[in-house]
Design a protein around this motif. Structure first.
Motif, PDB file in Angstrom:
ATOM      1  N   ASN A  27     -10.685  -1.373   4.091  1.00  9.38           N
ATOM      2  CA  ASN A  27     -10.690  -0.878   2.813  1.00  9.38           C
ATOM      3  C   ASN A  27      -9.518  -0.603   2.019  1.00  9.38           C
ATOM      4  OD1 ASN A  27     -13.908   0.412   1.799  1.00  9.38           O
ATOM      5  ND2 ASN A  27     -13.556   0.494   4.113  1.00  9.38           N
ATOM      6  N   SER A  28      -8.730  -0.299   2.591  1.00 14.78           N
ATOM      7  CA  SER A  28      -7.291  -0.480   2.033  1.00 14.78           C
ATOM      8  C   SER A  28      -6.734  -1.633   1.391  1.00 14.78           C
ATOM      9  CB  SER A  28      -6.064   0.098   3.180  1.00 14.78           C
ATOM     10  OG  SER A  28      -6.258   1.306   3.389  1.00 14.78           O
ATOM     11  N   LEU A  29      -7.228  -2.669   2.306  1.00 13.81           N
ATOM     12  CA  LEU A  29      -6.982  -3.998   1.818  1.00 13.81           C
ATOM     13  C   LEU A  29      -7.667  -4.375   0.566  1.00 13.81           C
ATOM     14  CD1 LEU A  29      -5.549  -6.826   2.181  1.00 13.81           C
ATOM     15  CD2 LEU A  29      -7.219  -7.337   3.923  1.00 13.81           C
ATOM     16  N   PHE A  30      -9.039  -4.145   0.636  1.00 16.08           N
ATOM     17  CA  PHE A  30     -10.032  -4.503  -0.391  1.00 16.08           C
ATOM     18  C   PHE A  30      -9.727  -3.582  -1.601  1.00 16.08           C
ATOM     19  CE2 PHE A  30     -14.011  -3.563  -2.799  1.00 16.08           C
ATOM     20  CZ  PHE A  30     -14.453  -4.998  -2.907  1.00 16.08           C
TER      21      PHE A  30
ATOM     22  N   THR B  97       0.243  -4.604   3.402  1.00 15.08           N
ATOM     23  CA  THR B  97      -0.788  -3.441   4.172  1.00 15.08           C
ATOM     24  C   THR B  97      -0.489  -3.534   5.577  1.00 15.08           C
ATOM     25  OG1 THR B  97      -3.087  -2.788   4.371  1.00 15.08           O
ATOM     26  CG2 THR B  97      -2.548  -5.220   4.719  1.00 15.08           C
ATOM     27  N   SER B  98      -0.931  -2.532   6.409  1.00 18.62           N
ATOM     28  CA  SER B  98      -0.734  -2.414   7.696  1.00 18.62           C
ATOM     29  C   SER B  98      -1.876  -2.337   8.477  1.00 18.62           C
ATOM     30  CB  SER B  98       0.020  -1.175   7.744  1.00 18.62           C
ATOM     31  OG  SER B  98      -0.484  -0.085   7.413  1.00 18.62           O
ATOM     32  N   PHE B  99      -1.747  -2.302   9.817  1.00 19.32           N
ATOM     33  CA  PHE B  99      -3.051  -2.319  10.667  1.00 19.32           C
ATOM     34  C   PHE B  99      -2.976  -1.299  11.610  1.00 19.32           C
ATOM     35  CE2 PHE B  99      -3.068  -6.734   8.886  1.00 19.32           C
ATOM     36  CZ  PHE B  99      -4.308  -6.368   8.387  1.00 19.32           C
ATOM     37  N   THR B 100      -3.821  -0.511  12.159  1.00 23.28           N
ATOM     38  CA  THR B 100      -3.621   0.647  12.838  1.00 23.28           C
ATOM     39  C   THR B 100      -3.820  -0.121  14.362  1.00 23.28           C
ATOM     40  OG1 THR B 100      -4.939   2.188  11.561  1.00 23.28           O
ATOM     41  CG2 THR B 100      -4.610   3.007  13.490  1.00 23.28           C
ATOM     42  N   GLU B 101      -4.720  -1.053  14.577  1.00 26.29           N
ATOM     43  CA  GLU B 101      -4.700  -1.531  16.059  1.00 26.29           C
ATOM     44  C   GLU B 101      -4.757  -2.936  16.051  1.00 26.29           C
ATOM     45  OE1 GLU B 101      -7.901   0.254  18.225  1.00 26.29           O
ATOM     46  OE2 GLU B 101      -7.534   2.280  17.548  1.00 26.29           O
TER      47      GLU B 101
ATOM     48  N   ARG C  84       0.887  -1.195  -0.126  1.00 23.44           N
ATOM     49  CA  ARG C  84      -0.008   0.115   0.042  1.00 23.44           C
ATOM     50  C   ARG C  84       0.777   1.302   0.052  1.00 23.44           C
ATOM     51  NH1 ARG C  84      -1.445   1.981   5.692  1.00 23.44           N
ATOM     52  NH2 ARG C  84       0.748   2.650   5.205  1.00 23.44           N
ATOM     53  N   PRO C  85       0.745   2.154  -0.978  1.00 25.41           N
ATOM     54  CA  PRO C  85       1.529   3.310  -1.154  1.00 25.41           C
ATOM     55  C   PRO C  85       0.931   4.312  -0.784  1.00 25.41           C
ATOM     56  CG  PRO C  85       0.723   2.948  -3.168  1.00 25.41           C
ATOM     57  CD  PRO C  85       0.210   1.829  -2.276  1.00 25.41           C
ATOM     58  N   MET C  86      -0.666   4.527  -0.494  1.00 23.33           N
ATOM     59  CA  MET C  86      -1.253   5.853   0.064  1.00 23.33           C
ATOM     60  C   MET C  86      -1.970   5.431   1.183  1.00 23.33           C
ATOM     61  SD  MET C  86      -2.300   7.546  -3.672  1.00 23.33           S
ATOM     62  CE  MET C  86      -2.420   5.968  -4.292  1.00 23.33           C
ATOM     63  N   VAL C  87      -2.291   6.414   2.166  1.00 21.97           N
ATOM     64  CA  VAL C  87      -3.336   6.128   2.931  1.00 21.97           C
ATOM     65  C   VAL C  87      -4.885   6.960   2.548  1.00 21.97           C
ATOM     66  CG1 VAL C  87      -4.075   7.139   5.285  1.00 21.97           C
ATOM     67  CG2 VAL C  87      -1.623   6.664   4.800  1.00 21.97           C
ATOM     68  N   CYS C  88      -5.915   6.088   2.738  1.00 21.81           N
ATOM     69  CA  CYS C  88      -7.235   6.544   2.303  1.00 21.81           C
ATOM     70  C   CYS C  88      -7.532   7.724   3.320  1.00 21.81           C
ATOM     71  CB  CYS C  88      -8.157   5.161   2.346  1.00 21.81           C
ATOM     72  SG  CYS C  88      -7.491   4.058   1.347  1.00 21.81           S
TER      73      CYS C  88
ATOM     74  N   ASN D 152       4.725  -3.650   9.153  1.00 21.64           N
ATOM     75  CA  ASN D 152       4.954  -3.700  10.519  1.00 21.64           C
ATOM     76  C   ASN D 152       6.071  -2.604  10.902  1.00 21.64           C
ATOM     77  OD1 ASN D 152       4.770  -4.032  13.719  1.00 21.64           O
ATOM     78  ND2 ASN D 152       3.097  -5.257  13.150  1.00 21.64           N
ATOM     79  N   CYS D 153       5.690  -1.630  11.486  1.00 17.98           N
ATOM     80  CA  CYS D 153       6.538  -0.749  12.153  1.00 17.98           C
ATOM     81  C   CYS D 153       6.674  -0.966  13.717  1.00 17.98           C
ATOM     82  CB  CYS D 153       6.400   0.644  12.159  1.00 17.98           C
ATOM     83  SG  CYS D 153       6.352   1.235  10.112  1.00 17.98           S
ATOM     84  N   PHE D 154       7.333  -2.102  14.027  1.00 18.52           N
ATOM     85  CA  PHE D 154       7.408  -2.601  15.264  1.00 18.52           C
ATOM     86  C   PHE D 154       8.450  -1.897  16.461  1.00 18.52           C
ATOM     87  CE2 PHE D 154      11.008  -4.239  13.505  1.00 18.52           C
ATOM     88  CZ  PHE D 154      11.934  -4.778  14.414  1.00 18.52           C
ATOM     89  N   VAL D 155       9.188  -1.041  15.525  1.00 12.63           N
ATOM     90  CA  VAL D 155      10.067  -0.301  16.554  1.00 12.63           C
ATOM     91  C   VAL D 155       9.825   1.127  16.308  1.00 12.63           C
ATOM     92  CG1 VAL D 155      11.823  -1.858  16.973  1.00 12.63           C
ATOM     93  CG2 VAL D 155      11.914  -0.508  14.812  1.00 12.63           C
ATOM     94  N   VAL D 156       9.899   2.044  17.397  1.00 15.52           N
ATOM     95  CA  VAL D 156       9.943   3.433  17.135  1.00 15.52           C
ATOM     96  C   VAL D 156      11.332   3.797  17.714  1.00 15.52           C
ATOM     97  CG1 VAL D 156       9.114   5.774  18.108  1.00 15.52           C
ATOM     98  CG2 VAL D 156       7.712   3.764  18.017  1.00 15.52           C
ATOM     99  N   PRO D 157      12.417   4.114  16.459  1.00 11.21           N
ATOM    100  CA  PRO D 157      13.534   4.276  16.687  1.00 11.21           C
ATOM    101  C   PRO D 157      13.825   5.609  17.496  1.00 11.21           C
ATOM    102  CG  PRO D 157      13.308   3.772  14.357  1.00 11.21           C
ATOM    103  CD  PRO D 157      11.876   3.924  15.002  1.00 11.21           C
ATOM    104  N   PRO D 158      14.874   5.753  18.525  1.00 15.00           N
ATOM    105  CA  PRO D 158      15.707   4.712  18.661  1.00 15.00           C
ATOM    106  C   PRO D 158      15.462   3.658  19.754  1.00 15.00           C
ATOM    107  CG  PRO D 158      16.513   6.866  19.799  1.00 15.00           C
ATOM    108  CD  PRO D 158      15.240   6.953  19.110  1.00 15.00           C
ATOM    109  N   MET D 159      15.666   2.475  19.254  1.00 15.71           N
ATOM    110  CA  MET D 159      15.647   1.383  20.176  1.00 15.71           C
ATOM    111  C   MET D 159      14.348   1.289  21.150  1.00 15.71           C
ATOM    112  SD  MET D 159      18.630  -0.122  19.068  1.00 15.71           S
ATOM    113  CE  MET D 159      19.197  -1.143  20.427  1.00 15.71           C
ATOM    114  N   LYS D 160      13.391   1.411  20.810  1.00 11.66           N
ATOM    115  CA  LYS D 160      12.141   1.337  21.324  1.00 11.66           C
ATOM    116  C   LYS D 160      11.142   0.386  20.622  1.00 11.66           C
ATOM    117  CE  LYS D 160      11.146   5.427  22.099  1.00 11.66           C
ATOM    118  NZ  LYS D 160      10.455   7.041  22.708  1.00 11.66           N
TER     119      LYS D 160
END
Length: 512
Positions: free
Chosen positions: A184-187, A199-203, A168-172, A234-242
């Motif tokens: 809807n992004s997935l669809f 794709t990604s998920f907010t929660e 997914r390159p854009m946010v709806c 998945n942005c599983f980290v918030v740099p730096p090192m969290k």
């Protein structure tokens, strides 16, 4: 005077006729999964220094802010929770995880025709990002992008030979409810392309509805698990090192449902990562190694992509420099680390800081795309269509990016040297028996398609022919192609009954 003109015209017609004949995939001059890895910006000693620095960082600094579930998984695997709340990773734990992690991941496509095998230095290019604006080249304007724009991008990707996947390159931005925006992004993507989708998920609670939709499209949970054609970025980290607490919980949900995961570390060199190229790579590698331990603690061997995505920063202004030489080196260096670990990896390239698809965008997109491919990056994300340092996405630029990536892939393919390509027999025949040139010879014609990557939109006319053809403009050509693609039915459209069933169950914003 007439004979030579006729001969040249006939030769050009023959070449055009030959190019119009489609080749089998195995004979195409460029194709998905070609082996890169010839370019290595780091010496073997450099790679080891970065590896050991990353292990030191994990063992002595560790990561903060893991969710309770993550703490349980990680400490159960052998990580150590400190009194300061940071989780530290003993070297042996990290090295054991690297040794047993999944080394070959296949990113499935819905149609089974565009599967991507991620192993070794196989190279694939695709889209990605979270642009909030669509670039309107007619008026040189930026506007909020919506679900139709995302669907249109996926539909365009489906037609492009050199764009191999559609993350997914854009946010709806026209869907205010985050859960509805996620599914809807997935669809929008699934109904636009049959290629692999990211794709990604907010929660974490938003994963289950999307999975339910995917089970419907796949024909059941068993079919989905057999061929998961969507992965979680998945942005599983918030740099730096969290750790990014909520994203980690999303990741756990995706793993539970059999969805491959892109472990994405996106520090900004000089802001949320060290300003040096080597330091930014060390931090990204350390964070992704922590993510790899996390994934394998939840489910050993789960398909995961080592997503080191450090970005460059203009230290004079604080602006992102996605189109810089430094960005190209960051990506190439990260790809070399993926190769060192023999893990499926991905990084960002092809980003333009330019606001429009102009000359600046061309040099910016080509620079990092070529270096990413030459370095053997398995998944090159954000490779086409991205402008304004990831704030804008352009459909015309996506189309033109197919040509850019085609030329980058030709560089990846390299130079084949064998008895046939050395062509000594051709040289002898042309010089001793033939006309003194190679135009139109059987050998030249037989290899003109398999050896040469021809631009679809790039213009190689002579000035005279260009004038005769009414001076075609590159952006006008791309716009005409965009309109033709979007004016045709989607080749990835769902069966009407399935489409109706999904619309009855979910609040789908994309018009039927």
């Amino acid at each position: 005077m007439n004979a030579p003109t006729s001969s040249r015209s006939g030769g050009r017609a023959a070449r055009r006729a030959a190019r119009s004949t489609a080749l089998p995939d195995n004979l195409r001059p460029v194709r998905p999964g070609m082996e890169g890895g010839r370019y290595r910006p780091l010496s073997e000693a450099d790679v080891l220094k970065i590896h050991h620095a990353a292990l030191d960082a994990l063992e002595t600094i560790g990561l903060a802010d893991a969710p309770e579930s993550g703490i349980a998984h990680l400490t159960g695997a052998g990580a150590i929770l400190g009194d300061d709340g940071r989780i530290r990773f003993p070297r042996a734990l990290v090295e054991d995880t690297i040794a047993k992690a999944n080394r070959s991941v296949t990113m499935m496509s819905r149609d089974g025709l565009h599967d991507l095998e991620l192993s070794g230095n196989r190279v694939h290019y695709g889209t990605a990002g979270a642009a909030v604006h669509l670039v309107d080249i007619d008026g040189k304007n930026y506007r909020d992008c919506g679900v139709q724009d995302l669907h249109d991008a996926a539909k365009i990707v489906n037609t492009l030979n050199n764009v191999h996947f559609c993350q997914r390159p854009m946010v709806c931005r026209d869907i205010p409810d985050n859960m509805e925006m996620d599914y809807n992004s997935l669809f929008a993507c699934v109904t636009g392309t049959t290629k692999h989708i990211g794709t990604s998920f907010t929660e974490p609670g938003f994963v289950a509805p999307a999975i339910e939709m995917l089970h419907m499209i796949a024909g059941g949970e068993d079919k989905w698990r057999e061929r998961p054609f969507v992965s979680n970025s998945n942005c599983f980290v918030v740099p730096p090192m969290k750790f990014a607490t909520e994203s980690c919980e999303v990741m756990e949900e995706c793993i539970k449902h059999g969805m491959p995961v892109l472990l994405l570390s996106a520090g900004m060199a000089g802001a949320t990562a060290p300003s040096t190229i080597a330091g930014a790579i060390v931090q990204a590698v350390a964070e992704c190694l922590a993510g790899l331990v996390y994934v394998n603690a939840v489910k050993p061997g789960h398909p995961a992509i080592f997503g080191t995505w450090p970005f460059g920063l203009d230290l004079r202004t604080g602006a992102m420099t996605g189109g810089s030489g430094e960005q190209a080196l960051l990506t190439a260096g990260c790809a070399q680390m993926h190769s060192f670990y023999a893990l499926p990896g991905g990084a960002a390239a092809g980003i333009a800081d330019s606001k429009l698809p102009d000359m600046q965008a061309g040099w910016e997109q080509m620079c990092s795309n070529v270096m990413a491919g030459l370095s053997g990056c398995n998944m090159v994300y954000e490779a086409a269509g991205m402008h304004a340092s990831l704030l804008g996405f352009c459909h015309e630029s996506l189309i033109l990016g197919d040509d850019i990536i085609g030329q980058a892939l030709r560089c990846v393919r390299g130079i084949e040297v064998n008895d046939d390509t050395l062509a000594l027999d051709q040289i002898a025949d042309v010089c001793l028996n033939g006309p003194g040139h190679y135009l139109g010879t059987a050998a030249t014609l037989s290899r003109m398609q398999s050896d040469h990557c021809y631009p679809t939109y790039g213009n190689r006319m002579s000035p005279k022919e260009w004038v005769e053809m009414e001076k075609p403009d590159l952006l006008d050509t791309a716009t005409a192609r965009k309109e033709a693609i979007l004016g045709a039915p989607s080749a990835a459209a769902l069966d009407p009954m399935m489409d109706r069933a999904i619309r009855d169950k979910f609040n789908i914003h994309l018009k039927g």
